[in-house]
Design a protein around this motif. Structure first.
Motif, PDB file in Angstrom:
ATOM      1  N   THR A 188      18.187  32.686  15.855  1.00 19.54           N
ATOM      2  CA  THR A 188      17.533  33.853  16.455  1.00 19.54           C
ATOM      3  C   THR A 188      16.691  33.375  17.631  1.00 19.54           C
ATOM      4  OG1 THR A 188      17.480  35.148  14.404  1.00 19.54           O
ATOM      5  CG2 THR A 188      15.882  35.714  16.105  1.00 19.54           C
ATOM      6  N   PHE A 189      16.982  33.901  18.820  1.00 28.64           N
ATOM      7  CA  PHE A 189      16.206  33.554  20.004  1.00 28.64           C
ATOM      8  C   PHE A 189      16.544  34.538  21.123  1.00 28.64           C
ATOM      9  CE2 PHE A 189      20.222  31.551  20.803  1.00 28.64           C
ATOM     10  CZ  PHE A 189      20.381  31.517  22.190  1.00 28.64           C
ATOM     11  N   VAL A 190      15.743  34.507  22.169  1.00 28.65           N
ATOM     12  CA  VAL A 190      15.999  35.298  23.371  1.00 28.65           C
ATOM     13  C   VAL A 190      16.107  34.345  24.553  1.00 28.65           C
ATOM     14  CG1 VAL A 190      15.008  36.928  25.020  1.00 28.65           C
ATOM     15  CG2 VAL A 190      14.904  37.421  22.578  1.00 28.65           C
ATOM     16  N   LEU A 191      17.148  34.513  25.344  1.00 33.11           N
ATOM     17  CA  LEU A 191      17.275  33.769  26.589  1.00 33.11           C
ATOM     18  C   LEU A 191      16.758  34.642  27.720  1.00 33.11           C
ATOM     19  CD1 LEU A 191      18.591  31.252  28.141  1.00 33.11           C
ATOM     20  CD2 LEU A 191      20.406  32.883  28.675  1.00 33.11           C
ATOM     21  N   LEU A 192      15.777  34.160  28.444  1.00 34.06           N
ATOM     22  CA  LEU A 192      15.264  34.850  29.622  1.00 34.06           C
ATOM     23  C   LEU A 192      15.919  34.209  30.834  1.00 34.06           C
ATOM     24  CD1 LEU A 192      13.251  37.040  30.506  1.00 34.06           C
ATOM     25  CD2 LEU A 192      11.513  35.261  30.696  1.00 34.06           C
ATOM     26  N   TRP A 193      16.817  34.940  31.476  1.00 35.70           N
ATOM     27  CA  TRP A 193      17.610  34.400  32.587  1.00 35.70           C
ATOM     28  C   TRP A 193      16.869  34.592  33.897  1.00 35.70           C
ATOM     29  CZ3 TRP A 193      21.650  31.335  33.093  1.00 35.70           C
ATOM     30  CH2 TRP A 193      22.333  31.293  34.316  1.00 35.70           C
ATOM     31  N   LEU A 194      16.623  33.490  34.600  1.00 34.24           N
ATOM     32  CA  LEU A 194      15.893  33.502  35.862  1.00 34.24           C
ATOM     33  C   LEU A 194      16.805  32.979  36.958  1.00 34.24           C
ATOM     34  CD1 LEU A 194      12.577  31.962  34.480  1.00 34.24           C
ATOM     35  CD2 LEU A 194      13.111  34.392  34.779  1.00 34.24           C
ATOM     36  N   GLY A 195      17.540  33.883  37.560  1.00 35.77           N
ATOM     37  CA  GLY A 195      18.445  33.518  38.639  1.00 35.77           C
ATOM     38  C   GLY A 195      18.185  34.399  39.839  1.00 35.77           C
ATOM     39  N   HIS A 196      19.269  34.809  40.514  1.00 37.18           N
ATOM     40  CA  HIS A 196      19.106  35.775  41.609  1.00 37.18           C
ATOM     41  C   HIS A 196      18.452  37.040  41.066  1.00 37.18           C
ATOM     42  CE1 HIS A 196      19.950  38.132  45.182  1.00 37.18           C
ATOM     43  NE2 HIS A 196      20.559  39.031  44.418  1.00 37.18           N
ATOM     44  N   VAL A 246      17.076  38.936  37.146  1.00 33.24           N
ATOM     45  CA  VAL A 246      16.431  38.537  35.897  1.00 33.24           C
ATOM     46  C   VAL A 246      17.030  39.372  34.774  1.00 33.24           C
ATOM     47  CG1 VAL A 246      14.527  40.171  36.243  1.00 33.24           C
ATOM     48  CG2 VAL A 246      14.224  38.235  34.698  1.00 33.24           C
ATOM     49  N   GLY A 247      17.285  38.734  33.658  1.00 37.49           N
ATOM     50  CA  GLY A 247      17.862  39.444  32.521  1.00 37.49           C
ATOM     51  C   GLY A 247      17.522  38.710  31.244  1.00 37.49           C
ATOM     52  N   ALA A 248      17.957  39.256  30.132  1.00 36.99           N
ATOM     53  CA  ALA A 248      17.718  38.613  28.840  1.00 36.99           C
ATOM     54  C   ALA A 248      18.967  38.764  27.988  1.00 36.99           C
ATOM     55  CB  ALA A 248      16.520  39.241  28.128  1.00 36.99           C
ATOM     56  N   ALA A 249      19.188  37.797  27.121  1.00 36.28           N
ATOM     57  CA  ALA A 249      20.262  37.859  26.136  1.00 36.28           C
ATOM     58  C   ALA A 249      19.636  37.713  24.761  1.00 36.28           C
ATOM     59  CB  ALA A 249      21.288  36.761  26.371  1.00 36.28           C
ATOM     60  N   LEU A 250      20.105  38.497  23.812  1.00 36.79           N
ATOM     61  CA  LEU A 250      19.514  38.548  22.484  1.00 36.79           C
ATOM     62  C   LEU A 250      20.477  37.982  21.456  1.00 36.79           C
ATOM     63  CD1 LEU A 250      18.389  42.298  22.693  1.00 36.79           C
ATOM     64  CD2 LEU A 250      17.316  40.310  23.769  1.00 36.79           C
ATOM     65  N   VAL A 251      20.080  36.920  20.790  1.00 36.76           N
ATOM     66  CA  VAL A 251      20.850  36.358  19.693  1.00 36.76           C
ATOM     67  C   VAL A 251      19.999  36.506  18.441  1.00 36.76           C
ATOM     68  CG1 VAL A 251      21.954  34.311  18.739  1.00 36.76           C
ATOM     69  CG2 VAL A 251      22.027  34.730  21.202  1.00 36.76           C
ATOM     70  N   ALA A 280      21.791  45.859  26.292  1.00 35.75           N
ATOM     71  CA  ALA A 280      20.672  45.142  25.678  1.00 35.75           C
ATOM     72  C   ALA A 280      20.300  43.944  26.546  1.00 35.75           C
ATOM     73  CB  ALA A 280      21.050  44.667  24.281  1.00 35.75           C
ATOM     74  N   GLY A 281      19.014  43.805  26.820  1.00 39.70           N
ATOM     75  CA  GLY A 281      18.559  42.685  27.631  1.00 39.70           C
ATOM     76  C   GLY A 281      18.422  42.981  29.108  1.00 39.70           C
ATOM     77  N   GLU A 282      18.644  44.234  29.530  1.00 43.69           N
ATOM     78  CA  GLU A 282      18.466  44.574  30.939  1.00 43.69           C
ATOM     79  C   GLU A 282      16.971  44.652  31.262  1.00 43.69           C
ATOM     80  OE1 GLU A 282      20.596  45.042  33.589  1.00 43.69           O
ATOM     81  OE2 GLU A 282      22.035  44.070  32.255  1.00 43.69           O
ATOM     82  N   ILE A 283      16.327  43.500  31.148  1.00 46.74           N
ATOM     83  CA  ILE A 283      14.875  43.426  31.232  1.00 46.74           C
ATOM     84  C   ILE A 283      14.360  43.614  32.657  1.00 46.74           C
ATOM     85  CG2 ILE A 283      14.748  40.930  31.550  1.00 46.74           C
ATOM     86  CD1 ILE A 283      12.410  40.894  29.613  1.00 46.74           C
ATOM     87  N   GLY A 316      10.235  47.268  38.357  1.00 43.53           N
ATOM     88  CA  GLY A 316      10.313  46.741  37.002  1.00 43.53           C
ATOM     89  C   GLY A 316      10.035  45.249  36.975  1.00 43.53           C
ATOM     90  N   PHE A 317      10.363  44.614  35.870  1.00 47.54           N
ATOM     91  CA  PHE A 317      10.111  43.180  35.720  1.00 47.54           C
ATOM     92  C   PHE A 317      10.848  42.376  36.790  1.00 47.54           C
ATOM     93  CE2 PHE A 317      10.913  39.137  33.229  1.00 47.54           C
ATOM     94  CZ  PHE A 317       9.613  38.660  33.376  1.00 47.54           C
ATOM     95  N   HIS A 318      11.940  42.915  37.313  1.00 47.61           N
ATOM     96  CA  HIS A 318      12.673  42.253  38.392  1.00 47.61           C
ATOM     97  C   HIS A 318      11.763  41.984  39.588  1.00 47.61           C
ATOM     98  CE1 HIS A 318      16.105  41.325  41.036  1.00 47.61           C
ATOM     99  NE2 HIS A 318      15.480  42.050  41.942  1.00 47.61           N
TER     100      HIS A 318
END
Length: 390
Positions: A208-216, A218-223, A236-239, A259-261
């Motif tokens: 169980t974890f969340v990946l916070l993607w920091l690229g061009h 920003v997004g998240a993936a939920l496991v 899900a994860g459109e942060i 938004g957070f973007h």
């Protein structure tokens, strides 16, 4: 009810193949020890898998040992060839590999769909894949995994039309499905990055974890509990659309600005670095700014502190809802920040949330998407080839 003999054999075969994949070549004696099967059962299993063309003798164990008991068995790597594509706004990267995931050839091509048009952009990407496959000696691809920005419809598995997504992205997926005699899978890039970090990178010990993607972007993936969670609509994860303090205005259904973007997207991080006087020679990207700040020592600390506060705002919102226990900072900027940035984010997150949450730096960086796409292609091929009666 006990399993039928055929079902038991299929289970044993898949177990042995998984061991050979994970552990490398093994002797029959080692397979017996690891599977707990009897010697006759292992002998039958080895004969079946050799007859199916899935395993072969690849050597002998020990310089002094000879004979059947010393033979090392391994998976036939060229039994199937795989491909993975990382489709970005302005280009595509391709890797072709064998059944064990060993890279045979790779290539990258910048593509400007606005300048060349949708049709030519699609043809360029397809030609790149075909050329790379030929260079790898892969006459026929079994499975192709594609990582792309945007939402994947959970009902159809198709890339949905999304505001800001280049038209050639959706056409590319359809073109590959029509033109290749292969299984073609498409998944959101951040989700694939999370799969790669869990199996190969920073989250290997987490189910169980969340990946916070920091690229061009920003997004998240939920496991959660070992499973990737996509949500009812694949969103899900459109942060990036998450309303947060510290921005001007609010996001809308068609624009994540506000938004957070606006705090953690690539352009926002690069602008923050510039305001703190942090510049990387010849490279204005967010990740370059993070690296330059780390190299600048004390002069870069105010920027890193400000960036960590921004990232903690998004992480705090995610942890308040999901309580994942672990947040991985992925993407090029998360990888560039390393443990120094992760530690700063963890300290600020601890001050915002009562939930104990580890913050880790992603280990795979920008390469995680391509590696995740390759894992998806390999899983699909192995599910097919290792199935009973395949």
């Amino acid at each position: 009810m006990p399993a039928s003999p055929s079902t038991a054999r299929a289970i044993n075969d898949r177990s042995a193949l998984k061991l050979l994949q994970d552990e490398g070549p093994l002797t029959a004696g080692q397979l017996k020890t690891l599977t707990g099967l009897s010697r006759p059962s292992v002998a039958d299993l080895v004969e079946r898998l050799q007859g199916a063309g899935l395993i072969t003798v690849v050597g002998e164990a020990g310089a002094r040992r000879r004979g059947p008991n010393a033979r090392l068995y391994g998976i036939v790597a060229d039994r199937a060839h795989l491909a993975a594509l990382d489709v970005r706004t302005q280009g595509v990267s391709v890797v072709v590999a064998d059944l064990l995931g060993t890279t045979l050839a790779e290539a990258t091509l910048p593509i400007d769909g606005d300048a060349t048009g949708t049709g030519p952009a699609v043809e360029q990407a397809v030609a790149l894949l075909e050329r790379t496959a030929r260079e790898a000696g892969a006459e026929r691809l079994h499975s192709v995994g594609i990582g792309a920005p945007g939402l994947i419809d959970p009902a159809t598995g198709e890339l949905r039309a999304t505001t800001g997504l280049p038209a050639w992205h959706r056409r590319l997926v359809a073109a590959l499905q029509e033109r290749l005699p292969a299984t073609v899978l498409v998944e959101n890039e951040t989700n694939l990055a999370a799969v790669a970090e869990q199996r190969l990178g920073a989250a290997r010990d987490r189910d169980t974890f969340v990946l916070l993607w920091l690229g061009h972007g920003v997004g998240a993936a939920l496991v959660l509990d070992g499973k990737l969670r996509r949500g009812a609509s694949g969103g899900a994860g459109e942060i990036g659309f998450l309303p947060v303090p510290g921005t001007e205005g609010l996001p809308s259904a068609t624009d994540c600005g506000g938004g957070f973007h606006s705090l953690a997207g690539g352009a926002a991080i690069a602008a923050l670095a510039a305001r703190h006087g942090i510049a990387a020679a010849g490279d204005a990207s967010a990740a370059a700014g993070v690296r330059a700040a780390l190299a600048a020592g004390a002069r870069g600390e105010p920027f890193l502190d400000a960036l960590a506060t921004r990232l903690a705002v998004g992480a705090a919102a995610v942890t308040a809802v999901l309580d994942p226990g672990c947040v991985v900072l992925g993407g090029e900027s998360g990888h560039a920040g390393g443990e120094a940035l992760a530690a700063r984010v963890a300290a600020r997150l601890a001050g915002m949330s009562p939930l104990r949450t580890q913050v880790r730096a992603g280990e795979l960086g920008d390469a995680a998407v391509l590696q995740g796409a390759l894992l998806a292609a390999r899983d699909a091929a192995q599910d097919d080839l290792f199935a009973p009666g395949a």
